[in-house]
Design a protein around this motif. Structure first.
Motif, PDB file in Angstrom:
ATOM      1  N   MET A 175       0.832  -1.188   0.000  1.00 28.71           N
ATOM      2  CA  MET A 175       0.000   0.000   0.000  1.00 28.71           C
ATOM      3  C   MET A 175       0.880   1.256   0.000  1.00 28.71           C
ATOM      4  O   MET A 175       1.855   1.350   0.738  1.00 28.71           O
ATOM      5  CB  MET A 175      -0.906   0.026   1.224  1.00 28.71           C
ATOM      6  CG  MET A 175      -1.978  -1.046   1.255  1.00 28.71           C
ATOM      7  SD  MET A 175      -3.270  -0.830   0.011  1.00 28.71           S
ATOM      8  CE  MET A 175      -2.984  -2.309  -0.978  1.00 28.71           C
ATOM      9  N   THR A 176       0.515   2.229  -0.831  1.00 26.67           N
ATOM     10  CA  THR A 176       1.235   3.505  -0.841  1.00 26.67           C
ATOM     11  C   THR A 176       0.871   4.355   0.373  1.00 26.67           C
ATOM     12  O   THR A 176       1.577   5.313   0.692  1.00 26.67           O
ATOM     13  CB  THR A 176       0.888   4.294  -2.112  1.00 26.67           C
ATOM     14  OG1 THR A 176      -0.547   4.393  -2.225  1.00 26.67           O
ATOM     15  CG2 THR A 176       1.429   3.594  -3.352  1.00 26.67           C
ATOM     16  N   VAL A 177      -0.242   4.034   1.034  1.00 26.59           N
ATOM     17  CA  VAL A 177      -0.675   4.726   2.247  1.00 26.59           C
ATOM     18  C   VAL A 177      -0.964   3.672   3.308  1.00 26.59           C
ATOM     19  O   VAL A 177      -1.594   2.649   3.032  1.00 26.59           O
ATOM     20  CB  VAL A 177      -1.937   5.573   1.988  1.00 26.59           C
ATOM     21  CG1 VAL A 177      -2.413   6.251   3.274  1.00 26.59           C
ATOM     22  CG2 VAL A 177      -1.670   6.613   0.910  1.00 26.59           C
ATOM     23  N   THR A 178      -0.509   3.909   4.519  1.00 26.92           N
ATOM     24  CA  THR A 178      -0.688   2.947   5.606  1.00 26.92           C
ATOM     25  C   THR A 178      -1.446   3.599   6.765  1.00 26.92           C
ATOM     26  O   THR A 178      -1.680   4.812   6.777  1.00 26.92           O
ATOM     27  CB  THR A 178       0.672   2.464   6.134  1.00 26.92           C
ATOM     28  OG1 THR A 178       1.344   3.593   6.747  1.00 26.92           O
ATOM     29  CG2 THR A 178       1.529   1.906   4.996  1.00 26.92           C
ATOM     30  N   LEU A 179      -1.802   2.765   7.735  1.00 27.69           N
ATOM     31  CA  LEU A 179      -2.462   3.282   8.934  1.00 27.69           C
ATOM     32  C   LEU A 179      -1.585   4.323   9.628  1.00 27.69           C
ATOM     33  O   LEU A 179      -2.093   5.332  10.140  1.00 27.69           O
ATOM     34  CB  LEU A 179      -2.786   2.138   9.895  1.00 27.69           C
ATOM     35  CG  LEU A 179      -3.427   2.539  11.230  1.00 27.69           C
ATOM     36  CD1 LEU A 179      -4.757   3.245  11.010  1.00 27.69           C
ATOM     37  CD2 LEU A 179      -3.604   1.306  12.128  1.00 27.69           C
ATOM     38  N   ALA A 180      -0.267   4.106   9.632  1.00 26.09           N
ATOM     39  CA  ALA A 180       0.639   5.079  10.241  1.00 26.09           C
ATOM     40  C   ALA A 180       0.549   6.431   9.544  1.00 26.09           C
ATOM     41  O   ALA A 180       0.600   7.491  10.185  1.00 26.09           O
ATOM     42  CB  ALA A 180       2.072   4.552  10.199  1.00 26.09           C
ATOM     43  N   ASP A 181       0.393   6.416   8.226  1.00 21.53           N
ATOM     44  CA  ASP A 181       0.252   7.665   7.475  1.00 21.53           C
ATOM     45  C   ASP A 181      -1.038   8.387   7.854  1.00 21.53           C
ATOM     46  O   ASP A 181      -1.058   9.616   7.994  1.00 21.53           O
ATOM     47  CB  ASP A 181       0.252   7.388   5.968  1.00 21.53           C
ATOM     48  CG  ASP A 181       1.562   6.806   5.481  1.00 21.53           C
ATOM     49  OD1 ASP A 181       2.616   7.249   5.966  1.00 21.53           O
ATOM     50  OD2 ASP A 181       1.527   5.913   4.616  1.00 21.53           O
ATOM     51  N   VAL A 182      -2.110   7.622   7.999  1.00 17.15           N
ATOM     52  CA  VAL A 182      -3.395   8.217   8.358  1.00 17.15           C
ATOM     53  C   VAL A 182      -3.329   8.790   9.773  1.00 17.15           C
ATOM     54  O   VAL A 182      -3.836   9.886  10.046  1.00 17.15           O
ATOM     55  CB  VAL A 182      -4.534   7.182   8.238  1.00 17.15           C
ATOM     56  CG1 VAL A 182      -5.865   7.790   8.675  1.00 17.15           C
ATOM     57  CG2 VAL A 182      -4.646   6.664   6.800  1.00 17.15           C
ATOM     58  N   THR A 183      -2.689   8.070  10.676  1.00 16.71           N
ATOM     59  CA  THR A 183      -2.545   8.558  12.050  1.00 16.71           C
ATOM     60  C   THR A 183      -1.723   9.851  12.083  1.00 16.71           C
ATOM     61  O   THR A 183      -2.053  10.801  12.812  1.00 16.71           O
ATOM     62  CB  THR A 183      -1.881   7.484  12.919  1.00 16.71           C
ATOM     63  OG1 THR A 183      -2.679   6.294  12.885  1.00 16.71           O
ATOM     64  CG2 THR A 183      -1.769   7.949  14.353  1.00 16.71           C
ATOM     65  N   ALA A 184      -0.665   9.902  11.284  1.00 21.76           N
ATOM     66  CA  ALA A 184       0.154  11.119  11.207  1.00 21.76           C
ATOM     67  C   ALA A 184      -0.646  12.268  10.607  1.00 21.76           C
ATOM     68  O   ALA A 184      -0.517  13.425  11.024  1.00 21.76           O
ATOM     69  CB  ALA A 184       1.408  10.854  10.378  1.00 21.76           C
ATOM     70  N   ALA A 185      -1.485  11.950   9.637  1.00 21.38           N
ATOM     71  CA  ALA A 185      -2.327  12.975   9.021  1.00 21.38           C
ATOM     72  C   ALA A 185      -3.296  13.564  10.041  1.00 21.38           C
ATOM     73  O   ALA A 185      -3.574  14.767  10.030  1.00 21.38           O
ATOM     74  CB  ALA A 185      -3.087  12.380   7.847  1.00 21.38           C
ATOM     75  N   ARG A 186      -3.765  12.729  10.933  1.00 22.27           N
ATOM     76  CA  ARG A 186      -4.692  13.216  11.956  1.00 22.27           C
ATOM     77  C   ARG A 186      -4.029  14.276  12.828  1.00 22.27           C
ATOM     78  O   ARG A 186      -4.660  15.281  13.192  1.00 22.27           O
ATOM     79  CB  ARG A 186      -5.182  12.052  12.813  1.00 22.27           C
ATOM     80  CG  ARG A 186      -6.282  12.431  13.779  1.00 22.27           C
ATOM     81  CD  ARG A 186      -6.756  11.231  14.555  1.00 22.27           C
ATOM     82  NE  ARG A 186      -8.027  11.484  15.201  1.00 22.27           N
ATOM     83  CZ  ARG A 186      -8.707  10.579  15.893  1.00 22.27           C
ATOM     84  NH1 ARG A 186      -8.224   9.348  16.033  1.00 22.27           N
ATOM     85  NH2 ARG A 186      -9.855  10.886  16.445  1.00 22.27           N
ATOM     86  N   ALA A 187      -2.785  14.089  13.122  1.00 20.60           N
ATOM     87  CA  ALA A 187      -2.059  15.076  13.928  1.00 20.60           C
ATOM     88  C   ALA A 187      -1.959  16.407  13.189  1.00 20.60           C
ATOM     89  O   ALA A 187      -2.028  17.478  13.792  1.00 20.60           O
ATOM     90  CB  ALA A 187      -0.669  14.546  14.275  1.00 20.60           C
ATOM     91  N   ALA A 188      -1.822  16.339  11.861  1.00 23.00           N
ATOM     92  CA  ALA A 188      -1.713  17.561  11.062  1.00 23.00           C
ATOM     93  C   ALA A 188      -3.020  18.348  11.034  1.00 23.00           C
ATOM     94  O   ALA A 188      -3.018  19.559  10.773  1.00 23.00           O
ATOM     95  CB  ALA A 188      -1.294  17.207   9.632  1.00 23.00           C
ATOM     96  N   LEU A 189      -4.138  17.666  11.303  1.00 28.50           N
ATOM     97  CA  LEU A 189      -5.446  18.323  11.263  1.00 28.50           C
ATOM     98  C   LEU A 189      -5.779  19.080  12.537  1.00 28.50           C
ATOM     99  O   LEU A 189      -6.699  19.903  12.550  1.00 28.50           O
ATOM    100  CB  LEU A 189      -6.553  17.292  11.007  1.00 28.50           C
ATOM    101  CG  LEU A 189      -6.507  16.524   9.691  1.00 28.50           C
ATOM    102  CD1 LEU A 189      -7.717  15.606   9.579  1.00 28.50           C
ATOM    103  CD2 LEU A 189      -6.455  17.470   8.497  1.00 28.50           C
ATOM    104  N   GLU A 190      -5.069  18.800  13.609  1.00 23.95           N
ATOM    105  CA  GLU A 190      -5.395  19.403  14.897  1.00 23.95           C
ATOM    106  C   GLU A 190      -5.337  20.924  14.810  1.00 23.95           C
ATOM    107  O   GLU A 190      -4.358  21.504  14.357  1.00 23.95           O
ATOM    108  CB  GLU A 190      -4.437  18.895  15.977  1.00 23.95           C
ATOM    109  CG  GLU A 190      -4.646  17.421  16.321  1.00 23.95           C
ATOM    110  CD  GLU A 190      -3.746  16.965  17.448  1.00 23.95           C
ATOM    111  OE1 GLU A 190      -3.067  17.817  18.055  1.00 23.95           O
ATOM    112  OE2 GLU A 190      -3.706  15.746  17.715  1.00 23.95           O
ATOM    113  N   GLY A 191      -6.422  21.559  15.252  1.00 24.63           N
ATOM    114  CA  GLY A 191      -6.502  23.013  15.210  1.00 24.63           C
ATOM    115  C   GLY A 191      -6.949  23.570  13.880  1.00 24.63           C
ATOM    116  O   GLY A 191      -7.212  24.769  13.769  1.00 24.63           O
TER     117      GLY A 191
END
Length: 406
Positions: A1-17
């Motif tokens: 997969m080019t995107v993993t659960l770790a990538d999605v979790t990291a993306a969530r941190a970028a959304l904060e605020g």
């Protein structure tokens, strides 16, 4: 997969605020309509009223300073455009958006309102992409793809993280498919957290692009659809293998089912869904057998619908439910006939909406006239009672489909 659960979790941190988690609520009235236990993820409640903000924030927040200074460009039928425009402006990044000429005015105006330069070009998103790519090369802009980008996919996948926290006992998640960015991100995250969950995609029957790609089919692609947000002719190079690996099924929905779903969200949930946003509910209408008795999460991915289209949908649904009925009768062309008919309709409890009087057609007697009447009724039984009452009283009439005819 080019995107993993770790990538999605990291993306969530970028959304904060930047992007507030959206609510997910049980929908008993939709459950009663469909036979499934329905929960709705309200992605239409973001600032730009669509899920696209998630991917846009992740992509924009990771741009190096030099790229931010030059600016970004995107092509979109509306929601990605607004998301990129809003968050680019918020971050001080210049943005240019290429939109198809057919994009609803409400989306074009909103995109400009969020601070973007808008270029209208092409009949479809695919044609807009050609112009966007040319402008990107000419000006040295960073291209922000609406779906075929790992950051975008990871950002959209944060929806699944929230859904499974809010309702860990879901049996299935139903997701609209355009180019595949949303369903790819959702599938990556959901399947990693809960392998048993079923991920079901939904495409407009007029645009079965992912269906064709995965099944080797050649169903025709194109035409005017209510779900212009997922009217994509070419699926993503990154998204296709993710969908092929992780998505369990794809449902194709008709325009009537999309209309019914938009109306159901408005009437039963008191919320706005554009055609693409309502596609998940449309799938439950199309395949009630598939979802009956199961706990199903619907991603209401956007609510940017043209008010005129919404008004038309509401009227058309009233006609389908026979709460608005049009009928035609041939009457004697003499004074007082309209009064007699209006009085009888009043006695029957029908409210007159429109009357059309026609004397010129050759199939009308020389001393007669055709009268088309559109009325509000309580339900199908009331509509049938009105027709029966006129026919029994010696004023033959017949129902007209789709409203009053001229």
């Amino acid at each position: 997969m080019t995107v993993t659960l770790a990538d999605v979790t990291a993306a969530r941190a970028a959304l904060e605020g930047a992007v507030t988690p959206s609510p997910m609520l049980a929908a008993p009235k939709l459950s009663a309509l469909t036979g499934a236990h329905v929960l709705v993820k309200y992605e239409n409640l973001h600032v730009t009223n669509a899920f696209k903000e998630r991917g846009a924030v992740v992509k924009l927040s990771r741009l190096p300073a030099e790229a931010r200074a030059r600016g970004v460009i995107a092509m979109s039928a509306g929601n990605h455009a607004q998301a990129v425009a809003y968050h680019a402006t918020r971050l001080g990044v210049p943005s240019t958006i290429v939109m198809p000429d057919t994009t609803p005015h409400v989306k074009v105006a909103a995109t400009r309102g969020f601070g973007a330069e808008v270029v209208l070009d092409g009949e479809t998103v695919a044609e807009s992409q050609i112009r966007a790519s040319a402008i990107a090369l000419e000006r040295g802009l960073t291209f922000v793809h609406p779906y075929d980008d790992p950051d975008i996919i990871a950002g959209q996948g944060t929806i699944a993280l929230e859904m499974l926290e809010q309702a860990p006992d879901l049996d299935a998640i139903v997701v609209p498919i355009g180019g595949g960015g949303l369903i790819s991100g959702v599938a990556v995250a959901a399947k990693a957290l809960k392998p048993s969950i079923e991920i079901v995609g939904v495409e407009a029957a007029l645009y079965p692009s992912m269906w064709n790609a995965l099944k080797g089919a050649e169903l025709p692609v194109g035409g005017p659809t209510l779900a212009e947000g997922i009217a994509v002719k070419n699926v993503g190079a990154l998204t296709r293998p993710i969908v092929e690996s992780l998505v369990d099924d794809i449902v194709l929905v008709s325009e009537t089912e999309l209309e019914r779903a938009v109306n159901a969200y408005l009437m039963h949930q008191k919320t706005l869904a554009e055609g693409a946003g309502a596609a998940g509910l449309a799938a439950l209408f199309a395949r009630p057998d598939k979802f009956a008795g199961r706990r199903v999460g619907l991603v209401l991915c956007g609510g940017n619908i043209d008010p005129r289209i919404l008004a038309s949908i509401m009227t058309r649904e009233l006609e389908r439910e026979q709460k608005i009925m049009a009928f035609r009768m041939t009457i004697a062309d003499r004074p007082g006939m309209l009064g007699i008919i209006a009085g009888k309709l009043g006695e029957l409890g029908a409210n007159i909406i429109e009357v059309h009087h026609q004397r010129q057609f050759l199939d009308v007697p020389a001393k007669g006239a055709t009268l088309d009447v559109t009325v509000e009724t309580r339900d199908q039984a009331h509509a049938e009672a009105i027709l029966a009452a006129f026919n029994e009283s010696g004023m033959p009439c017949r129902r007209l489909d789709g409203g009053a005819a001229g």
